[in-house]
Design a protein around this motif. Sequence first.
Motif, PDB file in Angstrom:
ATOM      1  N   THR A 178       0.826  -1.200   0.000  1.00 44.17           N
ATOM      2  CA  THR A 178       0.000   0.000   0.000  1.00 44.17           C
ATOM      3  C   THR A 178       0.864   1.257   0.000  1.00 44.17           C
ATOM      4  O   THR A 178       1.573   1.518   0.961  1.00 44.17           O
ATOM      5  CB  THR A 178      -0.906   0.010   1.249  1.00 44.17           C
ATOM      6  N   ASP A 179       0.804   1.995  -1.064  1.00 40.32           N
ATOM      7  CA  ASP A 179       1.632   3.193  -1.178  1.00 40.32           C
ATOM      8  C   ASP A 179       1.095   4.353  -0.350  1.00 40.32           C
ATOM      9  O   ASP A 179       1.849   5.124   0.204  1.00 40.32           O
ATOM     10  CB  ASP A 179       1.701   3.639  -2.648  1.00 40.32           C
ATOM     11  N   ASP A 180      -0.219   4.463  -0.301  1.00 35.90           N
ATOM     12  CA  ASP A 180      -0.857   5.597   0.360  1.00 35.90           C
ATOM     13  C   ASP A 180      -1.829   5.031   1.392  1.00 35.90           C
ATOM     14  O   ASP A 180      -2.949   4.638   1.068  1.00 35.90           O
ATOM     15  CB  ASP A 180      -1.595   6.440  -0.688  1.00 35.90           C
ATOM     16  N   MET A 181      -1.392   4.988   2.636  1.00 37.42           N
ATOM     17  CA  MET A 181      -2.187   4.318   3.666  1.00 37.42           C
ATOM     18  C   MET A 181      -3.517   5.025   3.933  1.00 37.42           C
ATOM     19  O   MET A 181      -4.542   4.385   4.143  1.00 37.42           O
ATOM     20  CB  MET A 181      -1.375   4.210   4.957  1.00 37.42           C
ATOM     21  N   GLY A 182      -3.489   6.343   3.924  1.00 33.07           N
ATOM     22  CA  GLY A 182      -4.729   7.090   4.149  1.00 33.07           C
ATOM     23  C   GLY A 182      -5.737   6.850   3.035  1.00 33.07           C
ATOM     24  O   GLY A 182      -6.935   6.668   3.284  1.00 33.07           O
ATOM     25  N   ALA A 183      -5.248   6.817   1.807  1.00 35.21           N
ATOM     26  CA  ALA A 183      -6.143   6.578   0.671  1.00 35.21           C
ATOM     27  C   ALA A 183      -6.698   5.156   0.711  1.00 35.21           C
ATOM     28  O   ALA A 183      -7.861   4.923   0.367  1.00 35.21           O
ATOM     29  CB  ALA A 183      -5.400   6.819  -0.639  1.00 35.21           C
ATOM     30  N   TYR A 184      -5.855   4.225   1.121  1.00 38.17           N
ATOM     31  CA  TYR A 184      -6.327   2.839   1.264  1.00 38.17           C
ATOM     32  C   TYR A 184      -7.487   2.776   2.247  1.00 38.17           C
ATOM     33  O   TYR A 184      -8.526   2.157   1.978  1.00 38.17           O
ATOM     34  CB  TYR A 184      -5.179   1.939   1.736  1.00 38.17           C
ATOM     35  N   LEU A 210      -3.570  11.897   6.381  1.00 35.46           N
ATOM     36  CA  LEU A 210      -3.690  12.350   4.991  1.00 35.46           C
ATOM     37  C   LEU A 210      -4.384  13.714   4.928  1.00 35.46           C
ATOM     38  O   LEU A 210      -4.000  14.586   4.138  1.00 35.46           O
ATOM     39  CB  LEU A 210      -4.470  11.314   4.177  1.00 35.46           C
ATOM     40  N   ALA A 211      -5.391  13.883   5.781  1.00 31.22           N
ATOM     41  CA  ALA A 211      -6.106  15.164   5.819  1.00 31.22           C
ATOM     42  C   ALA A 211      -5.188  16.285   6.299  1.00 31.22           C
ATOM     43  O   ALA A 211      -5.205  17.396   5.757  1.00 31.22           O
ATOM     44  CB  ALA A 211      -7.330  15.048   6.731  1.00 31.22           C
ATOM     45  N   LEU A 212      -4.374  15.988   7.300  1.00 34.26           N
ATOM     46  CA  LEU A 212      -3.433  17.009   7.790  1.00 34.26           C
ATOM     47  C   LEU A 212      -2.449  17.385   6.688  1.00 34.26           C
ATOM     48  O   LEU A 212      -2.154  18.574   6.485  1.00 34.26           O
ATOM     49  CB  LEU A 212      -2.668  16.489   9.010  1.00 34.26           C
ATOM     50  N   LYS A 213      -1.972  16.368   5.991  1.00 36.42           N
ATOM     51  CA  LYS A 213      -1.044  16.632   4.885  1.00 36.42           C
ATOM     52  C   LYS A 213      -1.694  17.561   3.855  1.00 36.42           C
ATOM     53  O   LYS A 213      -1.070  18.523   3.385  1.00 36.42           O
ATOM     54  CB  LYS A 213      -0.651  15.316   4.223  1.00 36.42           C
ATOM     55  N   SER A 247       3.647   7.848   0.063  1.00 36.10           N
ATOM     56  CA  SER A 247       3.076   9.090  -0.467  1.00 36.10           C
ATOM     57  C   SER A 247       3.557  10.304   0.320  1.00 36.10           C
ATOM     58  O   SER A 247       3.139  11.428   0.044  1.00 36.10           O
ATOM     59  CB  SER A 247       1.544   9.014  -0.438  1.00 36.10           C
ATOM     60  N   GLY A 248       4.403  10.042   1.335  1.00 31.69           N
ATOM     61  CA  GLY A 248       4.923  11.157   2.122  1.00 31.69           C
ATOM     62  C   GLY A 248       4.001  11.576   3.248  1.00 31.69           C
ATOM     63  O   GLY A 248       4.175  12.655   3.823  1.00 31.69           O
ATOM     64  N   THR A 249       3.028  10.736   3.563  1.00 29.81           N
ATOM     65  CA  THR A 249       2.095  11.045   4.640  1.00 29.81           C
ATOM     66  C   THR A 249       2.576  10.421   5.944  1.00 29.81           C
ATOM     67  O   THR A 249       2.959   9.245   5.962  1.00 29.81           O
ATOM     68  CB  THR A 249       0.693  10.469   4.312  1.00 29.81           C
ATOM     69  N   LEU A 250       2.555  11.199   7.015  1.00 31.68           N
ATOM     70  CA  LEU A 250       2.938  10.646   8.311  1.00 31.68           C
ATOM     71  C   LEU A 250       2.053   9.442   8.626  1.00 31.68           C
ATOM     72  O   LEU A 250       0.847   9.450   8.350  1.00 31.68           O
ATOM     73  CB  LEU A 250       2.773  11.696   9.422  1.00 31.68           C
ATOM     74  N   VAL A 251       2.652   8.430   9.205  1.00 35.66           N
ATOM     75  CA  VAL A 251       1.893   7.232   9.567  1.00 35.66           C
ATOM     76  C   VAL A 251       1.399   7.410  11.004  1.00 35.66           C
ATOM     77  O   VAL A 251       2.036   6.974  11.964  1.00 35.66           O
ATOM     78  CB  VAL A 251       2.741   5.958   9.404  1.00 35.66           C
ATOM     79  N   PHE A 252       0.254   8.083  11.116  1.00 33.22           N
ATOM     80  CA  PHE A 252      -0.312   8.364  12.440  1.00 33.22           C
ATOM     81  C   PHE A 252      -0.611   7.081  13.205  1.00 33.22           C
ATOM     82  O   PHE A 252      -0.609   7.059  14.424  1.00 33.22           O
ATOM     83  CB  PHE A 252      -1.618   9.154  12.300  1.00 33.22           C
ATOM     84  N   SER A 253      -0.927   6.026  12.476  1.00 36.90           N
ATOM     85  CA  SER A 253      -1.388   4.816  13.152  1.00 36.90           C
ATOM     86  C   SER A 253      -0.345   4.227  14.086  1.00 36.90           C
ATOM     87  O   SER A 253      -0.688   3.715  15.150  1.00 36.90           O
ATOM     88  CB  SER A 253      -1.800   3.755  12.130  1.00 36.90           C
ATOM     89  N   SER A 254       0.946   4.363  13.724  1.00 33.01           N
ATOM     90  CA  SER A 254       1.885   3.503  14.448  1.00 33.01           C
ATOM     91  C   SER A 254       3.366   3.800  14.274  1.00 33.01           C
ATOM     92  O   SER A 254       4.178   2.975  14.666  1.00 33.01           O
ATOM     93  CB  SER A 254       1.641   2.060  14.003  1.00 33.01           C
ATOM     94  N   SER A 255       3.761   4.921  13.743  1.00 36.44           N
ATOM     95  CA  SER A 255       5.183   5.044  13.385  1.00 36.44           C
ATOM     96  C   SER A 255       5.890   6.261  13.959  1.00 36.44           C
ATOM     97  O   SER A 255       6.702   6.896  13.295  1.00 36.44           O
ATOM     98  CB  SER A 255       5.340   5.018  11.861  1.00 36.44           C
ATOM     99  N   TRP A 256       5.578   6.588  15.204  1.00 40.65           N
ATOM    100  CA  TRP A 256       6.343   7.623  15.904  1.00 40.65           C
ATOM    101  C   TRP A 256       7.331   6.936  16.834  1.00 40.65           C
ATOM    102  O   TRP A 256       6.950   6.067  17.617  1.00 40.65           O
ATOM    103  CB  TRP A 256       5.428   8.542  16.709  1.00 40.65           C
ATOM    104  N   TYR A 257       8.593   7.301  16.729  1.00 44.97           N
ATOM    105  CA  TYR A 257       9.645   6.730  17.566  1.00 44.97           C
ATOM    106  C   TYR A 257      10.205   7.825  18.463  1.00 44.97           C
ATOM    107  O   TYR A 257      10.562   8.903  17.972  1.00 44.97           O
ATOM    108  CB  TYR A 257      10.770   6.150  16.694  1.00 44.97           C
ATOM    109  N   ALA A 258      10.273   7.532  19.759  1.00 46.19           N
ATOM    110  CA  ALA A 258      10.732   8.559  20.697  1.00 46.19           C
ATOM    111  C   ALA A 258      11.301   7.905  21.941  1.00 46.19           C
ATOM    112  O   ALA A 258      11.007   6.739  22.235  1.00 46.19           O
ATOM    113  CB  ALA A 258       9.567   9.473  21.076  1.00 46.19           C
ATOM    114  N   THR A 259      12.114   8.664  22.676  1.00 47.47           N
ATOM    115  CA  THR A 259      12.616   8.131  23.937  1.00 47.47           C
ATOM    116  C   THR A 259      11.464   8.016  24.930  1.00 47.47           C
ATOM    117  O   THR A 259      10.416   8.679  24.780  1.00 47.47           O
ATOM    118  CB  THR A 259      13.695   9.056  24.539  1.00 47.47           C
ATOM    119  N   THR A 260      11.682   7.197  25.923  1.00 42.85           N
ATOM    120  CA  THR A 260      10.638   7.033  26.949  1.00 42.85           C
ATOM    121  C   THR A 260      10.388   8.370  27.643  1.00 42.85           C
ATOM    122  O   THR A 260       9.251   8.708  27.973  1.00 42.85           O
ATOM    123  CB  THR A 260      11.073   5.962  27.962  1.00 42.85           C
TER     124      THR A 260
END
Lengths: 397, 111
Positions: A178-184, A210-213, A247-260
């Motif tokens: 899936t290239d564009d997760m929001g569109a999917y 996708l809407a934010l983008k 598609s360059g859209t942030l993956v809000f669902s699951s892809s933020w990486y950060a320190t505890t």
Amino acid sequence: MRRVGSVLLLSAVYALASCSSSSSGNGGTPTDDGGADDGGITNADGGAGDAAAANPFQSVHDELFGGKWVTEGVVIMRDGKIVYEEYAKGYTKDLPHISYSVSKSIGGTLIGLAIADGYMKLSEPVCTYITKPAGADPALCDTTIEDLLHMSSGLSWAEDYSLDPTTSNVLQMLYGNTDDMGAYAASQPRAYPTNTRWYYSSGDANILALALKGALAAKSMDARTYAQTKLFTPLGITTSTFETDHSGTLVFSSSWYATTRDMAKMGQLYLDDGMVGTTRVLPVGWVKYAITPAPAASTATKRDPMQAAPGDTGGSYGAQIWLNAVSAAATPDTIAWPGVPNDEYAFEGHYGQKVFMVPSRKLVIARVGNDRKPTFDPAPMVSKAVAVVDALIAGGK
Amino acid sequence: MKKLVLAFATILFVSLLPADDAQARRITAPADISHILTGFSAKETCSCVFAVGQTDTYCKAFGQQAGFEAIAITIDHSGKKVTATYSPPTGTSVTRSATAATGAGCELDAY
């Protein structure tokens, strides 16, 4: 409320087991945190002995690092200061950790900022900001930004990871082609009228992204830069990563990486009603809005221990945030986490990523790990931390 | 009969839309289990290495699903790429890869 977002990836199909090394906090790497740069840090040694005995959060340590769970990091903040911190499995205060669906709460926060900036409106149909995908349901545009924040789009979606992966929408979206997760997600057929049924959907989260983008593109802005500038930098978060799809859209669902620590800072931001010191970061009223039950999730639901793991039923959901109860008066059999104060709310992610806020105790608990089977049950951790704080308060501290 | 042939030809044409038509690809060709599994291994291992900074050993274990340790994972640090290959006892092997970009984490490559 069935908390489908907590089920393990491919669990029923592939019988998951922990893939980490066997050592936990007790026998593993103690925290390397010798610095007290955030102030008030209690260096809770991972091993036994005097340091552990002096740790007021020993009960939390025992719960998290006693071998029952695969805990890789924990930060507890009380009244804005770190009072307990510990790491294992090579993690440190400086090493980011996957957050999985904690990312949804960060994404929801970005939507709040975009609304405050006038780039989006809660009541606006999603089609104001996205191009309607080919083959999308004709009624897609009935869905508003608010419906998406509330996981109430009504679009057909299978979040359950234990289903056949070829029919699970979330697995197709994340690991298929899936290239564009929001569109999917936006191309799924409508199953219910919008804002009539709550269903936890990583698809809804990625439609929001996708809407934010789209909203930011109209202002010649990029979502990753916007997130860093408007949210992360004011909090002193400099090393987090928000991944995108093709598609360059942030993956809000699951892809933020950060320190505890940075996850805890996000929780503290909510606990402080959107303020960092004297600086307002989130708009006035956003936190209250975000932790108010979604209309389709505002009726107290009796927990059913026969059908779900602890914490998998009951509770409620706000704007991309889990709520322990629909109200302060909710009865214990309808809350998500038994033994945890009703006012508690949380950012939650797969494999045991948790950020819990307990306003009545001015408490933030950020816990990361790699719990695949069994699913991490956070209630004992939170209730023990609350008990420690209550004892400290009773002792005049 | 002519209408039936026309309809079949139309369906065939739609199913053969160019590969860069992502929407058509998503609808007509959902990934199978092997592609999902290798996709998981490639993406999660890649993010673990390049977005988190964990060790290769830790990340290879993180990218595995119990019961599917047969998925071979290769980490190319210089190319910022992780490749996962599943070789079933019988049938065709499946390879997926994910690529990292500085400050942006990883994306699962199309196949």
